[in-house]
Design a protein around this motif. Structure first.
Motif, PDB file in Angstrom:
ATOM      1  N   ARG A 114      -9.275  14.690   5.194  1.00  0.00           N
ATOM      2  CA  ARG A 114      -7.958  15.191   4.804  1.00  0.00           C
ATOM      3  C   ARG A 114      -6.997  14.013   4.680  1.00  0.00           C
ATOM      4  N   PRO A 115      -5.895  14.200   3.973  1.00  0.00           N
ATOM      5  CA  PRO A 115      -4.852  13.174   3.999  1.00  0.00           C
ATOM      6  C   PRO A 115      -4.337  12.996   5.435  1.00  0.00           C
ATOM      7  N   ARG A 116      -3.826  11.808   5.726  1.00  0.00           N
ATOM      8  CA  ARG A 116      -3.230  11.530   7.033  1.00  0.00           C
ATOM      9  C   ARG A 116      -1.716  11.426   6.867  1.00  0.00           C
ATOM     10  N   ILE A 117      -0.992  12.060   7.760  1.00  0.00           N
ATOM     11  CA  ILE A 117       0.472  11.990   7.759  1.00  0.00           C
ATOM     12  C   ILE A 117       0.874  11.172   8.978  1.00  0.00           C
ATOM     13  N   ILE A 118       1.522  10.026   8.727  1.00  0.00           N
ATOM     14  CA  ILE A 118       1.630   8.978   9.742  1.00  0.00           C
ATOM     15  C   ILE A 118       3.089   8.584   9.982  1.00  0.00           C
ATOM     16  N   LYS A 133      -6.469  -0.174  -7.961  1.00  0.00           N
ATOM     17  CA  LYS A 133      -7.057  -1.490  -7.693  1.00  0.00           C
ATOM     18  C   LYS A 133      -8.036  -1.515  -6.528  1.00  0.00           C
ATOM     19  N   THR A 134      -8.183  -0.404  -5.809  1.00  0.00           N
ATOM     20  CA  THR A 134      -9.050  -0.447  -4.639  1.00  0.00           C
ATOM     21  C   THR A 134      -9.725   0.887  -4.384  1.00  0.00           C
ATOM     22  N   THR A 135     -10.906   0.805  -3.815  1.00  0.00           N
ATOM     23  CA  THR A 135     -11.605   1.993  -3.344  1.00  0.00           C
ATOM     24  C   THR A 135     -11.409   2.187  -1.842  1.00  0.00           C
ATOM     25  N   LEU A 136     -10.678   1.279  -1.206  1.00  0.00           N
ATOM     26  CA  LEU A 136     -10.428   1.378   0.228  1.00  0.00           C
ATOM     27  C   LEU A 136      -9.487   2.532   0.550  1.00  0.00           C
ATOM     28  N   GLY A 151      10.366   5.642   1.557  1.00  0.00           N
ATOM     29  CA  GLY A 151      11.110   6.543   0.696  1.00  0.00           C
ATOM     30  C   GLY A 151      11.043   8.019   0.994  1.00  0.00           C
ATOM     31  N   ALA A 152      10.163   8.455   1.873  1.00  0.00           N
ATOM     32  CA  ALA A 152      10.027   9.899   2.105  1.00  0.00           C
ATOM     33  C   ALA A 152      11.310  10.487   2.682  1.00  0.00           C
ATOM     34  N   GLY A 153      11.798  11.537   2.040  1.00  0.00           N
ATOM     35  CA  GLY A 153      12.978  12.224   2.541  1.00  0.00           C
ATOM     36  C   GLY A 153      12.733  13.684   2.849  1.00  0.00           C
ATOM     37  N   SER A 154      11.548  14.174   2.495  1.00  0.00           N
ATOM     38  CA  SER A 154      11.218  15.584   2.708  1.00  0.00           C
ATOM     39  C   SER A 154       9.707  15.750   2.706  1.00  0.00           C
ATOM     40  N   LEU A 155       9.258  16.899   3.189  1.00  0.00           N
ATOM     41  CA  LEU A 155       7.830  17.201   3.119  1.00  0.00           C
ATOM     42  C   LEU A 155       7.377  17.339   1.669  1.00  0.00           C
ATOM     43  N   GLU A 156       8.289  17.684   0.795  1.00  0.00           N
ATOM     44  CA  GLU A 156       7.939  17.782  -0.626  1.00  0.00           C
ATOM     45  C   GLU A 156       7.562  16.408  -1.183  1.00  0.00           C
ATOM     46  N   ASP A 157       8.232  15.358  -0.714  1.00  0.00           N
ATOM     47  CA  ASP A 157       7.864  14.003  -1.139  1.00  0.00           C
ATOM     48  C   ASP A 157       6.438  13.678  -0.705  1.00  0.00           C
ATOM     49  N   ILE A 158       6.085  14.073   0.505  1.00  0.00           N
ATOM     50  CA  ILE A 158       4.724  13.859   0.991  1.00  0.00           C
ATOM     51  C   ILE A 158       3.739  14.669   0.165  1.00  0.00           C
ATOM     52  N   ARG A 159       4.090  15.915  -0.125  1.00  0.00           N
ATOM     53  CA  ARG A 159       3.199  16.771  -0.910  1.00  0.00           C
ATOM     54  C   ARG A 159       2.957  16.189  -2.298  1.00  0.00           C
ATOM     55  N   HIS A 195      -2.874  11.991  -5.244  1.00  0.00           N
ATOM     56  CA  HIS A 195      -3.936  11.089  -4.805  1.00  0.00           C
ATOM     57  C   HIS A 195      -4.887  11.692  -3.770  1.00  0.00           C
ATOM     58  N   LYS A 196      -4.664  12.945  -3.386  1.00  0.00           N
ATOM     59  CA  LYS A 196      -5.589  13.694  -2.526  1.00  0.00           C
ATOM     60  C   LYS A 196      -5.791  13.009  -1.176  1.00  0.00           C
ATOM     61  N   ILE A 197      -6.915  12.317  -0.973  1.00  0.00           N
ATOM     62  CA  ILE A 197      -7.211  11.733   0.339  1.00  0.00           C
ATOM     63  C   ILE A 197      -6.495  10.386   0.448  1.00  0.00           C
ATOM     64  N   ILE A 198      -5.365  10.400   1.113  1.00  0.00           N
ATOM     65  CA  ILE A 198      -4.520   9.214   1.206  1.00  0.00           C
ATOM     66  C   ILE A 198      -3.711   9.306   2.489  1.00  0.00           C
ATOM     67  N   GLY A 199      -3.305   8.156   3.028  1.00  0.00           N
ATOM     68  CA  GLY A 199      -2.384   8.152   4.149  1.00  0.00           C
ATOM     69  C   GLY A 199      -0.953   8.144   3.635  1.00  0.00           C
ATOM     70  N   VAL A 200      -0.146   9.050   4.147  1.00  0.00           N
ATOM     71  CA  VAL A 200       1.248   9.140   3.719  1.00  0.00           C
ATOM     72  C   VAL A 200       2.123   8.909   4.947  1.00  0.00           C
ATOM     73  N   ALA A 201       2.772   7.752   4.989  1.00  0.00           N
ATOM     74  CA  ALA A 201       3.553   7.352   6.160  1.00  0.00           C
ATOM     75  C   ALA A 201       5.044   7.475   5.872  1.00  0.00           C
ATOM     76  N   ALA A 202       5.815   7.651   6.943  1.00  0.00           N
ATOM     77  CA  ALA A 202       7.266   7.761   6.807  1.00  0.00           C
ATOM     78  C   ALA A 202       7.917   7.333   8.111  1.00  0.00           C
ATOM     79  N   GLY A 203       9.121   6.803   7.992  1.00  0.00           N
ATOM     80  CA  GLY A 203       9.890   6.431   9.164  1.00  0.00           C
ATOM     81  C   GLY A 203      11.073   7.353   9.369  1.00  0.00           C
TER      82      GLY A 203
END
Length: 254
Positions: free
Chosen positions: A3-7, A194-197, A204-212, A218-226
């Motif tokens: 699954r994607p990671r929310i970090i 550029k990568t398969t890693l 830039g995340a300001g809402s859960l919609e930005d994460i969505r 990109h499906k399986i990706i880490g999505v981080a926010a401060g």
């Protein structure tokens, strides 16, 4: 199933938790140990911690603080800041950190990526690229809290980092940092090509919609926010928060 990671991404300065806008004007927002305890209760996927003083001031990693954070944490931890040698990295792993994030040291000496990966395994070596848009188009990697230009093309260095043995890439947009107006999708799209890693994106995340939006692209990706996870409301009151299981299920299944 992957699954994607929310970090949540936490910035440390003078042993305190701070938040920046465009990598400038750090604002104190609390005690990092307390934040870790709260994120424990919220069962976060992973936590990223960056000491923004260490490289700029030429300091060693703060092993005492790292150990205190690791002792409190019940989630996977990624730490970055001041790591310049294999021995430093190994000492940090010994304190209970699962991933080491390299930035300026990896840019100056890509061989360091290989040396640490050979010692502890590629999955534990993360390369962080802090990126700004160039005035006349394109992107450039910066170091030292966005103050020092490197002339390095981030997309070329992603390829080099993968060849050198990195296990993951973090792309952080300096232009979008703390703005809470959404991620730089063009930057992310180009980096992903550029990568398969495994890749994590930040800035830039300001809402859960930005994460969505990023998960949809990109499906399986880490999505981080401060800011999203330490501020609440239009007046940015400090409140540690994180999506509930139900919120996350909605993000994953649209």
């Amino acid at each position: 199933m992957l699954r994607p990671r929310i970090i949540p991404s936490l910035l440390i300065q003078d042993n305190g938790l701070v938040k920046t806008v465009n990598f400038k004007n750090p604002k104190y927002v609390g005690d990092p140990i307390n934040a870790v305890k709260i994120f424990n209760e919220k069962a976060v996927d992973e936590l990223a911690i960056f000491d923004i003083d260490a490289t700029v001031k030429g300091l060693e990693p703060n092993y005492s603080l790292i150990e205190r954070i690791a002792n409190q944490s019940r989630m996977p931890l990624c730490y970055g800041g001041g790591v310049k040698t294999v021995d430093q990295a190994q000492r940090i792993f010994g304190l209970g950190i699962e991933k080491i994030a390299l930035s300026s040291a990896a840019l100056q000496n890509p061989r360091l990526i290989t040396e640490i990966a050979d010692r502890v395994g590629a999955q534990s070596v993360i390369v962080v690229l802090d990126v700004k848009k160039k005035l006349f188009g394109g992107y450039e990697v910066y170091t030292h809290n966005g103050k020092k230009s490197t002339g390095i093309n981030p997309f070329q260095f992603i390829e080099q980092a993968q060849r050198s043995g990195a296990g993951e890439i973090i792309i952080n947009s300096i232009d979008h940092d703390g703005m809470m107006k959404g991620y730089d999708k063009t930057l992310i799209d180009k980096a992903r090509e550029k990568t398969t890693l495994p890749m994590t994106v930040l800035g830039g995340a300001g809402s859960l919609e930005d994460i969505r939006d990023i998960i949809d692209r990109h499906k399986i990706i880490g999505v981080a926010a401060g800011s999203l996870f330490v501020f609440k409301g239009v007046y940015k009151a400090v409140l540690i928060n994180y999506p509930t299981k139900e919120d996350k299920d909605r993000l994953y299944h649209r």
